[in-house]
Scaffold this active site. Sequence first.
Site, PDB file in Angstrom:
ATOM      1  N   ASP A 197       1.219   0.398  13.657  1.00  8.67           N
ATOM      2  CA  ASP A 197       1.675   1.586  14.389  1.00  8.67           C
ATOM      3  C   ASP A 197       2.052   1.256  15.832  1.00  8.67           C
ATOM      4  O   ASP A 197       2.789   2.001  16.471  1.00  8.67           O
ATOM      5  CB  ASP A 197       0.584   2.665  14.347  1.00  8.67           C
TER       6      ASP A 197
ATOM      7  N   ASP B  43       0.302 -12.557   6.521  1.00  6.96           N
ATOM      8  CA  ASP B  43      -1.090 -12.235   6.222  1.00  6.96           C
ATOM      9  C   ASP B  43      -1.959 -12.693   7.410  1.00  6.96           C
ATOM     10  O   ASP B  43      -1.926 -13.867   7.803  1.00  6.96           O
ATOM     11  CB  ASP B  43      -1.478 -12.988   4.935  1.00  6.96           C
ATOM     12  N   GLY B  44      -2.708 -11.778   7.976  1.00  5.16           N
ATOM     13  CA  GLY B  44      -3.472 -12.055   9.201  1.00  5.16           C
ATOM     14  C   GLY B  44      -4.452 -13.199   9.054  1.00  5.16           C
ATOM     15  O   GLY B  44      -4.603 -14.031   9.951  1.00  5.16           O
TER      16      GLY B  44
ATOM     17  N   GLN C  57       0.822  -1.211   0.000  1.00  8.79           N
ATOM     18  CA  GLN C  57       0.000   0.000   0.000  1.00  8.79           C
ATOM     19  C   GLN C  57       0.863   1.270   0.000  1.00  8.79           C
ATOM     20  O   GLN C  57       2.061   1.221   0.280  1.00  8.79           O
ATOM     21  CB  GLN C  57      -0.901   0.005   1.254  1.00  8.79           C
TER      22      GLN C  57
ATOM     23  N   ASP D 226      -7.060  -5.001  14.566  1.00 11.10           N
ATOM     24  CA  ASP D 226      -6.925  -3.564  14.287  1.00 11.10           C
ATOM     25  C   ASP D 226      -6.733  -3.407  12.781  1.00 11.10           C
ATOM     26  O   ASP D 226      -5.615  -3.228  12.297  1.00 11.10           O
ATOM     27  CB  ASP D 226      -5.716  -3.014  15.061  1.00 11.10           C
TER      28      ASP D 226
ATOM     29  N   TYR E  20      -9.289   5.294  19.973  1.00 12.25           N
ATOM     30  CA  TYR E  20      -9.383   4.020  19.261  1.00 12.25           C
ATOM     31  C   TYR E  20      -8.570   2.936  19.947  1.00 12.25           C
ATOM     32  O   TYR E  20      -9.052   1.824  20.194  1.00 12.25           O
ATOM     33  CB  TYR E  20      -8.899   4.240  17.822  1.00 12.25           C
TER      34      TYR E  20
ATOM     35  N   SER F  55      -7.492  -1.947   8.764  1.00  8.47           N
ATOM     36  CA  SER F  55      -7.912  -0.780   7.990  1.00  8.47           C
ATOM     37  C   SER F  55      -9.308  -1.092   7.453  1.00  8.47           C
ATOM     38  O   SER F  55      -9.960  -2.022   7.919  1.00  8.47           O
ATOM     39  CB  SER F  55      -6.889  -0.488   6.885  1.00  8.47           C
ATOM     40  N   ASP F  56      -9.781  -0.356   6.472  1.00 10.91           N
ATOM     41  CA  ASP F  56     -11.161  -0.547   5.997  1.00 10.91           C
ATOM     42  C   ASP F  56     -11.244  -1.720   5.016  1.00 10.91           C
ATOM     43  O   ASP F  56     -10.222  -2.159   4.488  1.00 10.91           O
ATOM     44  CB  ASP F  56     -11.637   0.752   5.329  1.00 10.91           C
TER      45      ASP F  56
HETATM   46  N1  SPD Z   1     -11.444   4.554   8.438  1.00  7.79           N
HETATM   47  C1  SPD Z   1     -10.233   4.283   9.161  1.00  7.79           C
HETATM   48  C2  SPD Z   1     -10.310   3.164  10.130  1.00  7.79           C
HETATM   49  C3  SPD Z   1      -8.938   2.935  10.659  1.00  7.79           C
HETATM   50  C4  SPD Z   1      -8.811   1.810  11.584  1.00  7.79           C
HETATM   51  N2  SPD Z   1      -7.461   1.421  11.855  1.00  7.79           N
HETATM   52  C5  SPD Z   1      -6.677   2.373  12.552  1.00  7.79           C
HETATM   53  C6  SPD Z   1      -5.326   1.873  12.948  1.00  7.79           C
HETATM   54  C7  SPD Z   1      -4.858   2.515  14.206  1.00  7.79           C
HETATM   55  N3  SPD Z   1      -4.055   1.661  14.987  1.00  7.79           N
END
Ligand code: SPD
Length: 298
Positions: free
Chosen positions: A95, A146-147, A40, A164, A70, A166-167
Site C-alpha cells: 500500500d 519474495d521477501g 491472494q 510490514d 500502524y 500480513s498475518d
Molecule cells: N491482522 C492484520 C495485520 C495487518 C498488518 N499489515 C498491514 C499492512 C498495512 N500497511
Amino acid sequence: MENYSKINDGWFSEICPMWPGISLSLEIEEVLYSKKSKFQQIDMYQTKNHGKMLVLDGIIQLTQSDEFVYQEMLAHVPLFAHPNPENILVIGGGDGGILREVGRHDCVKNIDFCEVDEDVIKVSKEFLPDLACGFNDPRLKVYIADGNAWVQEQKNKYDVIIVDSSDPIGPGEVLFERPFYEGLKAALRKNGIIATQGESFFLHKECVTNLVKITKDLFQVQAYSYFLVPTYPGGHLGICLGSLGPELKKPCRAISENFQKKLKYYCPEIHEASFVLPYFAQKMFKFIKSKKVFKNVG
Ligand code: SPD
C-alpha cells in the site's frame, strides 16, 4: 489462503481462524475492487464511516481512518531509535504507507522496497493515493520478489529493516519463522535495527512468544512495543524489535517541530510508553529464555 470473512446486509465481517470466536464488522457502501492476484484475493471497499478499506484474503490490512497509527509506529519507532539511519529496507506493505513514513526522515539516503504481490501496489496506487504517495520518493528502489528469498541474498547492508507483513497464514507465514529473522540479522549493518509486525499478545500468544524468543536469541537488544488501532483484531497490534546495538525503548534523535506536526500518533512520549506492557505480557516475555547467538554482528 481460505477466506472465511463474509458480507451480510451491507456489513463486512472479518472472520479468521487466527482469532477464533471474535469478529470485527464494518458497514460498507461499495465494493471498489475485487480480484484474485497470483498470490491472494485483493478487495477494496468504500466503508460508510472509515474511508476506504484494503482487505487481503478476507483480512483487513488498513482503513483510511486509522492507518496512520500502524504506519507511523512501525516506521518511526525503529528509525528514531537509530542514531543515523541511511540505508533502509522495507519488506511487504504494497500500500506504500510505511514508505510514506520512512520518506519523512531526511537522513535516509536509500530505501529498498521488496513486495511479493505487484497487484497490491497497483490497486493502492489507484485507490489509496494518500498512502501510495510513498512510491514517489526518489530515494526508493522497488523489487518485486519474495521477501524471504530476497533478504537471504542481502548481507551487511541496512541500518533499519521494517517488515510490514500480513498475518502468518498465507503468503506471510514464512516471515514469522526463524530462518527469515536470521536473514534479517545478516542483512543489517553495524548498529542495525529490525522492526516486524508483531501481532497481538491477547489473541496470538504462541505467535508472539515465538517472535520474542527468536529475537531474544539473535539480537543483543530486544523489545516489544504495541499500539492502538480500532480496526485490527482486538483493537491493538504489536511490533517485535531487535537491535545490534542501539537501545530501542527511547528515541535517540530529536524530532523537529515541523516533522512532529505532520504526524498524528507517534511522538517521543508514545515511543517510550508503547514499550510498557500489561503485567501478563511482561510475565509472558520474562520467562522466555534466550540462547544468545552473537556471531556475524555488523
Ligand atoms: N491482522 C492484520 C495485520 C495487518 C498488518 N499489515 C498491514 C499492512 C498495512 N500497511
